[in-house]
Design a protein around this motif. Structure first.
Motif, short mmCIF file in Angstrom:
data_model
loop_
_atom_site.label_atom_id
_atom_site.label_comp_id
_atom_site.label_asym_id
_atom_site.label_seq_id
_atom_site.Cartn_x
_atom_site.Cartn_y
_atom_site.Cartn_z
N SER A 29 0.84 -1.19 0.00
CA SER A 29 0.00 0.00 0.00
C SER A 29 0.88 1.25 0.00
N SER A 30 1.93 1.24 0.79
CA SER A 30 2.86 2.38 0.84
C SER A 30 3.57 2.58 -0.49
N ILE A 31 3.96 1.47 -1.12
CA ILE A 31 4.62 1.57 -2.43
C ILE A 31 3.66 2.17 -3.45
N SER A 32 2.41 1.74 -3.43
CA SER A 32 1.40 2.29 -4.35
C SER A 32 1.22 3.79 -4.12
N GLU A 33 1.19 4.18 -2.85
CA GLU A 33 1.04 5.61 -2.53
C GLU A 33 2.24 6.40 -3.06
N LEU A 34 3.44 5.87 -2.88
CA LEU A 34 4.63 6.55 -3.40
C LEU A 34 4.57 6.66 -4.92
N ASN A 35 4.08 5.62 -5.59
CA ASN A 35 3.96 5.67 -7.05
C ASN A 35 2.99 6.78 -7.48
N ARG A 36 1.87 6.91 -6.75
CA ARG A 36 0.90 7.98 -7.07
C ARG A 36 1.52 9.36 -6.85
N VAL A 37 2.25 9.51 -5.75
CA VAL A 37 2.90 10.79 -5.46
C VAL A 37 3.91 11.11 -6.56
N GLU A 38 4.67 10.12 -6.96
CA GLU A 38 5.67 10.32 -8.01
C GLU A 38 5.00 10.80 -9.30
N GLU A 39 3.92 10.14 -9.69
CA GLU A 39 3.20 10.56 -10.90
C GLU A 39 2.69 11.98 -10.79
N THR A 40 2.13 12.30 -9.62
CA THR A 40 1.60 13.64 -9.40
C THR A 40 2.70 14.69 -9.49
N LEU A 41 3.83 14.43 -8.84
CA LEU A 41 4.93 15.40 -8.86
C LEU A 41 5.49 15.57 -10.27
N LYS A 42 5.57 14.48 -11.01
CA LYS A 42 6.02 14.60 -12.41
C LYS A 42 5.04 15.44 -13.22
N GLY A 43 3.75 15.28 -12.93
CA GLY A 43 2.73 16.09 -13.61
C GLY A 43 2.85 17.56 -13.24
N VAL A 44 3.09 17.84 -11.97
CA VAL A 44 3.25 19.24 -11.52
C VAL A 44 4.47 19.86 -12.18
N ARG B 260 11.30 21.27 -0.64
CA ARG B 260 12.33 20.68 -1.50
C ARG B 260 11.98 20.97 -2.95
N THR B 261 12.98 20.82 -3.81
CA THR B 261 12.68 20.89 -5.23
C THR B 261 11.94 19.61 -5.60
N ILE B 262 11.24 19.64 -6.70
CA ILE B 262 10.52 18.44 -7.13
C ILE B 262 11.51 17.31 -7.41
N ASP B 263 12.67 17.63 -8.00
CA ASP B 263 13.67 16.59 -8.26
C ASP B 263 14.17 15.96 -6.95
N GLU B 264 14.40 16.78 -5.92
CA GLU B 264 14.81 16.24 -4.62
C GLU B 264 13.71 15.35 -4.03
N ALA B 265 12.47 15.80 -4.17
CA ALA B 265 11.34 15.02 -3.65
C ALA B 265 11.24 13.69 -4.40
N LEU B 266 11.42 13.72 -5.72
CA LEU B 266 11.36 12.48 -6.51
C LEU B 266 12.48 11.52 -6.12
N GLU B 267 13.66 12.08 -5.85
CA GLU B 267 14.79 11.25 -5.42
C GLU B 267 14.49 10.61 -4.06
N SER B 268 13.91 11.38 -3.16
CA SER B 268 13.54 10.88 -1.85
C SER B 268 12.49 9.77 -1.97
N ILE B 269 11.53 9.97 -2.86
CA ILE B 269 10.49 8.97 -3.09
C ILE B 269 11.11 7.68 -3.61
N ASP B 270 12.06 7.81 -4.51
CA ASP B 270 12.72 6.62 -5.06
C ASP B 270 13.48 5.88 -3.96
N ASP B 271 14.16 6.63 -3.08
CA ASP B 271 14.88 6.00 -1.96
C ASP B 271 13.90 5.25 -1.04
#
Length: 157
Positions: free
Chosen positions: A40-55, A96-107
């Protein structure tokens, strides 16, 4: 008399195995629940990642729909497509910058995937142990049945 003692020993061993089987099943249920939470947490991170990429792809002052719960949304204009506020735990959030946030999400996703793999490995080990205990319990039940038959035959003859 020796057959009765043997029957008693078999009965005790069978009861011990049944308790162990129940314990293993409980552990497996707990690990399955843990795996569900991780997924469930992984799915949530995937949704956040998609949203941030859209933003990140938005032009300034574009209107978006923001979910507010219960399948309801409000219209909002995104004025900053470069930075986001990210929760880091314990009710603390940082910009954070979106790129930093995306990197954190990936970690975070990598850590969760590692935890999921470890839990699945443990689940597999428990399943093998459970199968072995069930096999032994079945053998003991058959031995007990045989001992009871012998006792009945010797008592009736």
């Amino acid at each position: 008399m020796a057959e009765k003692k043997n029957e008693q020993e078999i009965r005790q061993e069978l009861q011990r195995l049944i308790a162990e089987i129940n314990r293993l099943q409980g552990q497996m249920e707990a690990i399955n629940a843990q795996i569900d939470l991780i997924e469930s947490s992984i799915s949530e991170l995937n949704r956040v990642e998609e949203t941030l990429k859209g933003v990140k792809e938005l032009e300034g002052d574009e209107e978006v729909l923001v979910p507010v719960g219960a399948q309801s949304f409000v219209r909002a204009c995104v004025t900053d497509t470069e930075r986001v506020i990210v929760g880091i735990g314990a009710g603390v959030a940082v910009e954070r910058t979106i790129d930093e946030a995306l990197e954190s999400i990936d970690d975070q996703r990598q850590e969760l995937e590692k935890a999921r793999a470890e839990a699945q490995q443990k689940l597999q080990e428990l399943a093998q142990e459970l199968q072995e205990k069930q096999r032994k319990a079945q053998e003991l039940a058959q031995q007990l049945e045989g001992a009871q038959r012998i006792a009945q035959q010797s008592g009736g003859g």
